[in-house]
Scaffold this motif. Structure first.
Motif, PDB file in Angstrom:
ATOM      1  N   GLY A 212       0.777  -1.239   0.000  1.00  0.00           N
ATOM      2  CA  GLY A 212       0.000   0.000   0.000  1.00  0.00           C
ATOM      3  C   GLY A 212       0.799   1.275   0.000  1.00  0.00           C
ATOM      4  N   VAL A 213       2.144   1.190  -0.111  1.00  0.00           N
ATOM      5  CA  VAL A 213       2.985   2.389  -0.134  1.00  0.00           C
ATOM      6  C   VAL A 213       4.037   2.246  -1.229  1.00  0.00           C
ATOM      7  N   ALA A 214       4.584   3.398  -1.640  1.00  0.00           N
ATOM      8  CA  ALA A 214       5.670   3.390  -2.625  1.00  0.00           C
ATOM      9  C   ALA A 214       6.974   3.067  -1.903  1.00  0.00           C
ATOM     10  N   VAL A 215       7.618   1.969  -2.307  1.00  0.00           N
ATOM     11  CA  VAL A 215       8.850   1.528  -1.619  1.00  0.00           C
ATOM     12  C   VAL A 215      10.102   1.819  -2.432  1.00  0.00           C
ATOM     13  N   ALA A 216       9.945   2.120  -3.722  1.00  0.00           N
ATOM     14  CA  ALA A 216      11.119   2.416  -4.553  1.00  0.00           C
ATOM     15  C   ALA A 216      10.686   3.245  -5.756  1.00  0.00           C
ATOM     16  N   VAL A 217      11.567   4.192  -6.165  1.00  0.00           N
ATOM     17  CA  VAL A 217      11.289   5.047  -7.318  1.00  0.00           C
ATOM     18  C   VAL A 217      12.569   5.159  -8.137  1.00  0.00           C
ATOM     19  N   GLY A 218      12.442   5.050  -9.458  1.00  0.00           N
ATOM     20  CA  GLY A 218      13.601   5.198 -10.338  1.00  0.00           C
ATOM     21  C   GLY A 218      13.262   4.682 -11.715  1.00  0.00           C
ATOM     22  N   THR A 219      14.257   4.575 -12.574  1.00  0.00           N
ATOM     23  CA  THR A 219      14.024   3.958 -13.879  1.00  0.00           C
ATOM     24  C   THR A 219      14.043   2.436 -13.720  1.00  0.00           C
ATOM     25  N   HIS A 220      13.548   1.767 -14.727  1.00  0.00           N
ATOM     26  CA  HIS A 220      13.501   0.301 -14.667  1.00  0.00           C
ATOM     27  C   HIS A 220      14.909  -0.278 -14.525  1.00  0.00           C
ATOM     28  N   HIS A 221      15.839   0.211 -15.313  1.00  0.00           N
ATOM     29  CA  HIS A 221      17.206  -0.328 -15.277  1.00  0.00           C
ATOM     30  C   HIS A 221      17.852  -0.078 -13.922  1.00  0.00           C
ATOM     31  N   ALA A 222      17.609   1.113 -13.362  1.00  0.00           N
ATOM     32  CA  ALA A 222      18.214   1.448 -12.070  1.00  0.00           C
ATOM     33  C   ALA A 222      17.657   0.559 -10.961  1.00  0.00           C
ATOM     34  N   LEU A 223      16.354   0.314 -10.979  1.00  0.00           N
ATOM     35  CA  LEU A 223      15.743  -0.509  -9.939  1.00  0.00           C
ATOM     36  C   LEU A 223      16.166  -1.965 -10.051  1.00  0.00           C
ATOM     37  N   VAL A 224      16.308  -2.443 -11.278  1.00  0.00           N
ATOM     38  CA  VAL A 224      16.760  -3.828 -11.468  1.00  0.00           C
ATOM     39  C   VAL A 224      18.209  -3.984 -11.012  1.00  0.00           C
ATOM     40  N   ALA A 225      19.030  -2.950 -11.286  1.00  0.00           N
ATOM     41  CA  ALA A 225      20.446  -3.022 -10.933  1.00  0.00           C
ATOM     42  C   ALA A 225      20.684  -2.815  -9.446  1.00  0.00           C
ATOM     43  N   ASP A 226      19.720  -2.204  -8.752  1.00  0.00           N
ATOM     44  CA  ASP A 226      19.862  -1.927  -7.319  1.00  0.00           C
ATOM     45  C   ASP A 226      19.857  -3.246  -6.540  1.00  0.00           C
ATOM     46  N   LEU A 227      20.930  -3.506  -5.855  1.00  0.00           N
ATOM     47  CA  LEU A 227      21.045  -4.764  -5.118  1.00  0.00           C
ATOM     48  C   LEU A 227      20.031  -4.868  -3.989  1.00  0.00           C
ATOM     49  N   GLY A 228      19.541  -3.705  -3.511  1.00  0.00           N
ATOM     50  CA  GLY A 228      18.561  -3.735  -2.422  1.00  0.00           C
ATOM     51  C   GLY A 228      17.133  -3.879  -2.915  1.00  0.00           C
ATOM     52  N   SER A 229      16.926  -3.982  -4.235  1.00  0.00           N
ATOM     53  CA  SER A 229      15.561  -4.054  -4.790  1.00  0.00           C
ATOM     54  C   SER A 229      15.243  -5.448  -5.308  1.00  0.00           C
ATOM     55  N   SER A 230      15.569  -6.471  -4.549  1.00  0.00           N
ATOM     56  CA  SER A 230      15.275  -7.839  -4.988  1.00  0.00           C
ATOM     57  C   SER A 230      13.771  -8.056  -5.144  1.00  0.00           C
ATOM     58  N   ALA A 231      12.979  -7.393  -4.311  1.00  0.00           N
ATOM     59  CA  ALA A 231      11.520  -7.520  -4.413  1.00  0.00           C
ATOM     60  C   ALA A 231      11.026  -6.991  -5.749  1.00  0.00           C
ATOM     61  N   TYR A 232      11.656  -5.903  -6.219  1.00  0.00           N
ATOM     62  CA  TYR A 232      11.262  -5.352  -7.522  1.00  0.00           C
ATOM     63  C   TYR A 232      11.612  -6.322  -8.642  1.00  0.00           C
ATOM     64  N   ARG A 233      12.806  -6.875  -8.585  1.00  0.00           N
ATOM     65  CA  ARG A 233      13.204  -7.826  -9.628  1.00  0.00           C
ATOM     66  C   ARG A 233      12.267  -9.027  -9.668  1.00  0.00           C
ATOM     67  N   GLU A 234      11.911  -9.518  -8.502  1.00  0.00           N
ATOM     68  CA  GLU A 234      10.989 -10.656  -8.453  1.00  0.00           C
ATOM     69  C   GLU A 234       9.627 -10.303  -9.024  1.00  0.00           C
ATOM     70  N   ALA A 235       9.221  -9.043  -8.866  1.00  0.00           N
ATOM     71  CA  ALA A 235       7.886  -8.629  -9.321  1.00  0.00           C
ATOM     72  C   ALA A 235       7.826  -8.447 -10.834  1.00  0.00           C
ATOM     73  N   VAL A 236       8.946  -8.093 -11.475  1.00  0.00           N
ATOM     74  CA  VAL A 236       8.878  -7.712 -12.887  1.00  0.00           C
ATOM     75  C   VAL A 236       9.643  -8.633 -13.834  1.00  0.00           C
ATOM     76  N   LEU A 237      10.682  -9.296 -13.365  1.00  0.00           N
ATOM     77  CA  LEU A 237      11.465 -10.125 -14.287  1.00  0.00           C
ATOM     78  C   LEU A 237      10.770 -11.461 -14.500  1.00  0.00           C
ATOM     79  N   ARG A 238      10.580 -11.801 -15.740  1.00  0.00           N
ATOM     80  CA  ARG A 238       9.872 -13.050 -16.069  1.00  0.00           C
ATOM     81  C   ARG A 238      10.399 -13.615 -17.379  1.00  0.00           C
TER      82      ARG A 238
END
Length: 567
Positions: free
Chosen positions: A541-567
C-alpha cells in the motif's frame, strides 16, 4: 427534471397522474361498456315481458332495435376505451424505460450491485408491469360502476335479491383482498428472483468462452442452476397464491350466483317474478360474477405492479458511481496521489508531472484496483488527496474531468459492430490519425487477418475475439481519445512478447513524442517499464522504490522489484 418517486405507491400514482386525461377518458368508456353489459339481461327481460309474452310485433321490433343500439354502444365503448387506455399504458411503459435507461447512461453512472441482465429486466418486464396499472384502474372503475348498476337494477325487480347482492359482493371482495398482502410479498420475491436469474444467465453467456478456456463451465452452470431453482420456487409460490385467489373467487362467485338464482327461482314459482324478470335476475347474477372475477384478478395484478414499482424505485434511488463537484482544473496535465489511505492503500504518494510517462508496479492486484477506482472518481480516500491538474479529482465536474483524464481499465468492454466502430465510435478520427492509433495498438495485425480489415464484425462483449485482440482494441480506443492524462491498467497482459515490445515503443512515440502528454501505466511488463520515464514500486500500500527500470533492477537492495517484474 423532478426527482424520481421514493416509494412504489408514489411511482404508481405518478404513472396514473401524468396520463390523467387518457385515464379519465378510458375509464368513462370502460364504465359505459360495463353499464351496457349489465343492461343486456335487463333489456332481454323487458323484451320477453313486453313483446314476446304479449305477441306484439311492433313492440318486439322496437325493443329489438333498442337492444341492437345497446350492443353498438357496448362494442364501441370497449373498443375505444381499450384503445385509449392501451396507448397510455404504452406511453407510460416507454417513459419508464427511458427513465431507467437515463439512470444507467448518466455520465456519473449508477452504483448498484445488480447484474446487467437484472437491470435489463427492470427496464423491460418491470416497466411493462408498472404501465399495466393504468389498465387496472380503468377496468376497476368500469367493474365497480357495473356492479352498482346491477344492484340498482336488481333492487327495482326485488329488494331481497338486491340485498343478497349488496351483502355477497363486498364479502367476496373482502375475502379475496385479504390475500393481497401475502400475494404482494410473493410477487416481489418472484420479480427479484427472475431478475437475478436473468442477470446470471446474461453473465454466463457473455463469459462462456473464457469459462471454457479455464474449464469452469460446470461451476458456472451449477451457479445458474441454483439461482434458477430459486426463481422457479418463488414463481411457483407466487403462482400458487394467485391460483388460491382465483380459485377462491371462482368458488365464491359460483356460490353467490347459485344463491341468487335459487332465490329468484323460488320467487318466480310463487308468482312474485315474471318470466322476463327471472331471466333478467339470472342474467344479472351471471354478469355480476364477471366483474367480481375481474376485480380479484386485478388484485393479483396490482400486487405484481407494486412489486415491479418497488424494484424500479430501488434502482432509481441508487447513488451515482462517480463523485463530482463544480470546480475547474488548472492548465497543467498533472496527476498526483498524496499520502492516500483507502482500502489496502496505506499512505501512497505518487506524482506524475505534465508530459511524463510513469509506470506503477503494484504487487497486490487489490491495491491496483483501488488506485484505478480512485482515479475514476468512484471513491474518496479516507485520508490524502487525489489531484488532477492541481484540483481534487472528485471536486471537478464529470464532463470536465473526463475531458482531461481517461482511465482505461484492464477489463475491456466491446460493443457489437466492427473493429473500426469500437476504436472510433463517433467516426471523428482522420485517416492519418486512425492509421497511427491502429498501428500503435497493433490492431492493424488483427485487421490484416480478415478480408474485411477494420470492417470486421465484432460480437457483443468481443466474444469473437481473443483476449489479446480485445486488449488491443481497448488500448486503441483509449489512444484515439487522446486525453491530456491517460491511465492504462495492465494493457498488454494477454499480448505476446513481440507485440508487447512494439506497443511499448509506439506508446512512447505517440504520447511522448512531439505532443507530450501525461501517461500513467499500472503494469509489471518489462517492455512497458523500460520506456517509462519513471517507475514506482508499490508494496503493502505504499511506494517503496522510485527510479528507472534499469536502475531498480540493478539496485542490489531491490530484490523484491526484480521478483515482481522479471519473467
Amino acid at each position: 427534471m423532478s426527482a424520481p418517486p421514493t416509494t412504489a405507491t408514489a411511482l404508481l400514482r405518478r404513472a396514473i397522474g401524468r396520463h390523467r386525461g387518457a385515464v379519465l377518458a378510458s375509464s368513462a368508456l370502460m364504465t359505459s361498456w360495463q353499464v351496457c353489459e349489465s343492461l343486456v339481461p335487463v333489456l332481454i327481460g323487458i323484451v320477453i315481458d313486453q313483446a314476446v309474452a304479449s305477441g306484439d310485433t311492433s313492440r318486439l321490433l322496437g325493443w329489438a332495435s333498442a337492444l341492437c343500439l345497446l350492443f353498438a354502444v357496448l362494442s364501441y365503448s370497449y373498443r375505444y376505451g381499450a384503445r385509449i387506455g392501451f396507448r397510455a399504458l404504452q406511453e407510460e411503459t416507454h417513459a419508464l424505460r427511458t427513465e431507467v435507461s437515463a439512470h444507467v447512461l448518466d455520465p456519473r453512472g449508477a452504483r448498484t450491485d445488480r447484474l446487467p441482465g437484472d437491470v435489463l429486466t427492470i427496464a423491460t418486464a418491470d416497466a411493462d408491469m408498472v404501465g399495466v396499472v393504468i389498465r387496472q384502474l380503468t377496468m376497476t372503475a368500469g367493474a365497480l360502476v357495473g356492479l352498482s348498476v346491477s344492484a340498482v337494477a336488481l333492487a327495482t325487480i326485488d329488494v331481497r335479491i338486491a340485498l343478497v347482492v349488496l351483502v355477497g359482493v363486498p364479502l367476496v371482495l373482502a375475502l379475496t383482498q385479504a390475500l393481497s398482502p401475502r400475494l404482494a410479498r410473493r410477487s416481489e420475491a418472484r420479480q427479484e428472483s427472475i431478475g437475478r436469474a436473468t442477470g446470471v444467465a446474461t453473465d454466463l453467456v457473455r463469459g462462456l468462452r473464457p469459462l471454457k478456456g479455464i474449464g469452469a463451465e460446470t461451476i458456472a452452470l451449477e451457479r445458474y442452476r441454483e439461482v434458477s431453482r430459486r426463481a422457479v420456487d418463488d414463481a411457483v409460490a407466487a403462482s400458487r397464491w394467485e391460483g388460491v385467489l382465483h380459485g377462491l373467487t371462482a368458488g365464491l362467485s359460483g356460490l353467490f350466483l347459485a344463491a341468487v338464482a335459487l332465490l329468484a327461482g323460488l320467487l318466480a314459482i310463487d308468482g312474485q317474478l315474471s318470466i322476463g324478470e327471472l331471466i333478467a335476475v339470472v342474467g344479472l347474477a351471471q354478469f355480476v360474477a364477471e366483474p367480481i372475477a375481474l376485480l380479484s384478478y386485478l388484485v393479483a395484478q396490482v400486487a405484481q405492479s407494486r412489486a415491479s414499482a418497488q424494484r424500479i424505485v430501488d434502482f432509481l434511488a441508487s447513488p451515482p458511481l462517480v463523485l463530482e463537484g463544480d470546480q475547474a482544473a488548472g492548465a497543467a496535465a498533472s496527476l498526483a496521489l498524496s499520502d492516500v489511505v483507502s482500502g489496502p492503500l496505506r499512505g501512497l504518494s505518487v506524482s506524475i508531472a505534465p508530459g511524463r510517462l510513469v509506470a506503477l508496479v503494484v504487487e497486490d492486484p487489490a491495491e491496483a484496483q483501488e488506485i484505478v477506482t480512485l482515479l475514476r472518481g468512484e471513491a474518496v480516500p479516507e485520508r490524502g488527496r487525489v489531484e488532477l491538474s492541481g484540483a481534487v479529482l472528485t471536486d471537478l465536474g464529470v464532463d470536465h474531468a473526463r475531458s482531461l483524464l481517461v482511465v482505461a481499465d484492464h477489463h475491456v468492454d466491446l460493443f457489437e459492430g466492427t473493429l473500426l466502430s469500437n476504436v472510433d465510435p463517433a467516426g471523428a478520427l482522420s485517416e492519418a490519425r486512425l492509421a497511427t492509433v491502429v498501428a500503435a495498438s497493433a490492431v492493424d495485425d488483427v485487421a490484416e487477418h480478415s478480408a474485411d480489415g477494420l470492417r470486421t464484425q465484432v460480437r457483443v462483449g468481443g466474444t469473437s475475439l481473443s483476449g489479446g485482440q480485445r486488449q488491443r482494441l481497448g488500448l486503441a480506443r483509449a489512444l484515439a481519445a487522446d486525453p491530456p492524462v491517460l491511465v492504462l491498467h495492465d494493457p498488454t497482459t494477454a499480448v505476446d512478447a513481440v507485440t508487447e515490445h512494439r506497443i511499448a515503443r509506439a506508446l512512447r512515440d505517440l504520447r511522448h513524442g512531439t505532443d507530450r502528454r501525461t501517461t500513467l501505466v499500472l503494469t509489471s511488463s518489462p517492455a512497458l517499464l523500460v520506456v517509462a520515464d519513471e517507475v514506482v514500486h508499490v508494496r503493502a500500500g505504499v511506494a517503496v522504490a522510485v527510479g528507472t527500470h534499469h536502475a531498480l533492477v540493478a539496485d542490489l537492495g531491490s530484490s523484491a522489484y526484480r521478483e515482481a517484474v522479471l519473467r
